[in-house]
Design a protein around this motif. Structure first.
Motif: not given
Length: 203
Positions: A160-173
């Motif tokens: 199962v992959p795990i990634v980091l993100c900022d749900a507010r940022d379109g590029r990140s999502t």
């Protein structure tokens, strides 16, 4: 790096954005969507506050009562993703089975301040054999954990992959959704090289 999509991989894909209450699902769908997203948020009333667990998200004033919906085209793969955000409160979990119908994969959003809030989503997709990845939504002020630490805390399968993100940022999502598509393509069953082959029963 180029990825060779199997011919059988669909060009229109239903994806669920799931996780516990207040982890950022509505924000994620809104940031990723190329169209005006649909959401079913309602104000948290006094009665709701007494029913739902607001621990860790006491400042939250709205809640999703049915679903969030958005759409994004992943041009690299020529795939259109239809994003369905699930409600987070336990009293609305009965909707998850309906939303899961026809979904090819899922993003489970995790908040490191309340990792236990995504246990149910992980169990839900594992029990149904739905492929998913975990996206750690890095909230302001939250302690940063390494992916291996998150994997151990959630007892996730190594695949199962795990990634980091900022749900507010379109590029990140969008990067999260690309990672999910790569995971789905890598794990899609290989087509039978001879679909007309007859299987001879053994004695």
């Amino acid at each position: 790096m180029a990825y060779n999509e199997p011919e059988m991989f669909p060009t229109q894909v239903k994806i669920l954005i799931a996780g516990g209450f207040g982890v950022g699902k509505t924000t994620f769908v809104g940031a990723a969507s190329e169209i005006e997203p649909l959401n079913t948020e309602e104000l948290i009333t006094t009665a709701s506050a007494g029913t739902d667990d607001l621990g860790g998200v006491e400042g939250k004033t709205t809640t999703t009562v049915a679903l969030d919906f958005g759409r994004i085209t992943i041009e690299q793969h020529g795939i259109v993703l239809y994003l369905f955000g699930t409600p987070g409160q336990q009293r609305f979990w009965f909707l998850w089975d309906e939303l899961c119908a026809g979904a090819l994969g899922a993003v489970v959003l995790a908040d490191t301040r309340r990792l236990d809030a995504c246990f149910e989503a992980v169990d839900f997709f594992e029990n149904r054999g739905t492929r998913f990845l975990v996206a750690v939504n890095e909230f302001d002020g939250a302690f940063r954990y390494e992916p291996d630490e998150v994997r151990a805390a959630l007892e996730l399968d190594p695949a199962v992959p795990i990634v980091l993100c900022d749900a507010r940022d379109g590029r990140s999502t969008t990067a999260v959704l690309r990672a999910l598509i790569r995971h789905l393509i890598a794990t899609v069953p290989a087509p039978d090289p001879d679909p007309d082959r007859l299987t001879t029963p053994t004695a």
